[in-house]
Design an enzyme around this catalytic site. Sequence first.
Site, PDB file in Angstrom:
ATOM      1  N   HIS A  31      27.917  24.141 101.613  1.00 13.40           N
ATOM      2  CA  HIS A  31      28.402  24.363 102.977  1.00 13.40           C
ATOM      3  C   HIS A  31      27.538  23.630 104.003  1.00 13.40           C
ATOM      4  O   HIS A  31      27.010  24.220 104.958  1.00 13.40           O
ATOM      5  CB  HIS A  31      28.441  25.864 103.294  1.00 13.40           C
ATOM      6  CG  HIS A  31      29.434  26.199 104.382  1.00 13.40           C
ATOM      7  ND1 HIS A  31      30.145  27.372 104.413  1.00 13.40           N
ATOM      8  CD2 HIS A  31      29.831  25.509 105.487  1.00 13.40           C
ATOM      9  CE1 HIS A  31      30.930  27.404 105.486  1.00 13.40           C
ATOM     10  NE2 HIS A  31      30.752  26.269 106.146  1.00 13.40           N
ATOM     11  N   ARG A  91      37.285  26.332 104.392  1.00  6.89           N
ATOM     12  CA  ARG A  91      36.729  27.624 104.016  1.00  6.89           C
ATOM     13  C   ARG A  91      37.054  27.888 102.550  1.00  6.89           C
ATOM     14  O   ARG A  91      38.093  27.450 102.036  1.00  6.89           O
ATOM     15  CB  ARG A  91      37.302  28.756 104.881  1.00  6.89           C
ATOM     16  CG  ARG A  91      36.798  28.781 106.311  1.00  6.89           C
ATOM     17  CD  ARG A  91      35.331  29.180 106.389  1.00  6.89           C
ATOM     18  NE  ARG A  91      34.874  29.386 107.749  1.00  6.89           N
ATOM     19  CZ  ARG A  91      34.223  28.490 108.471  1.00  6.89           C
ATOM     20  NH1 ARG A  91      33.996  27.287 107.965  1.00  6.89           N
ATOM     21  NH2 ARG A  91      33.822  28.781 109.700  1.00  6.89           N
TER      22      ARG A  91
END
Length: 309
Positions: free
Chosen positions: A272, A224
């Site tokens: 991502h 993350r």
Amino acid sequence: MTAILHTGDPERGALWQQIVTRELPDIDFRCWPDAGDPAEITGLIAWTLDAELVASLTNLEILFSIGAGVDQLDLSLLPPHVRVVRMIETGITNTMAEYVAMAALALHRDLPSYVDSQRSGMWAPRDVLLTAERTVGVMGLGQLGRAAIRMLAPLGFRVAGWSRSSTDVPGALCFADDAERDEFLAQCDILVCLLPLTDDTRGILDRSLFARMKAGASLINVARGGHLVQDDLIEALDSGQLRYAFLDVAQPEPLPEGHPFYSHPSIMLTPHIAGVTRKETAVHALIDNLRRARTGEPLEGEIDRARGY
């Protein structure tokens, strides 16, 4: 389970509705905004939570996350009794392991430097090392971390692993807790972050951690964006403490126009896409858990809400 509500991508919702209805005809699968009577809904499928919607689901029992993590979900909106299940499926696991292997090989063979040389019109060969001369360290030894190790070890890398609790993973020399973290970091030529994002791990990739790594080591962050202190990374790269960074996550996402990560010669940035929930396969993980819920079996991927993972 009376009814289950899907939120998010309408195309995924329509596909999952079709498959779940075929496999489990007794499940009333609904797609937002066609929620019907919210009091009938006991299961919710979501990537993020809408406070008004959650408040209307007075009989909610289980929240199914679309992704492998749950940190994007505001769990404070949920009553304490609601169970939370993260997505565990082969699509996420395999694509993540492939990405880590790709990034490790790219850093091992100095790909960022060659890309920069090409754009600058330079022919600049570098010394080539064997994978057996590099140590790749994986922080986070859950399902994704173990899958990454299974992909890395056959490539010949020396592989190390670190997690909060003691564990053994085939193919890796494992370390545990803060007492052994410095020993782990000191071995890493390439560090892979696959930790869950919690209060304890937020900002863990910072100046202090980089200083404990080998000078000239590299970083792969596929967990993350909140794990990384961005200014500390730029400083470490510019000073030479770190050589390269391969980043698939950021904070915020997308990064704003002009952010230094876009143009930094030592950073490779992807949007991502490392571990992808493939809608064609993830629905079967959902179906397995719906069957488990119906028979009272443990749910695959259920988190401990107190720990956040």
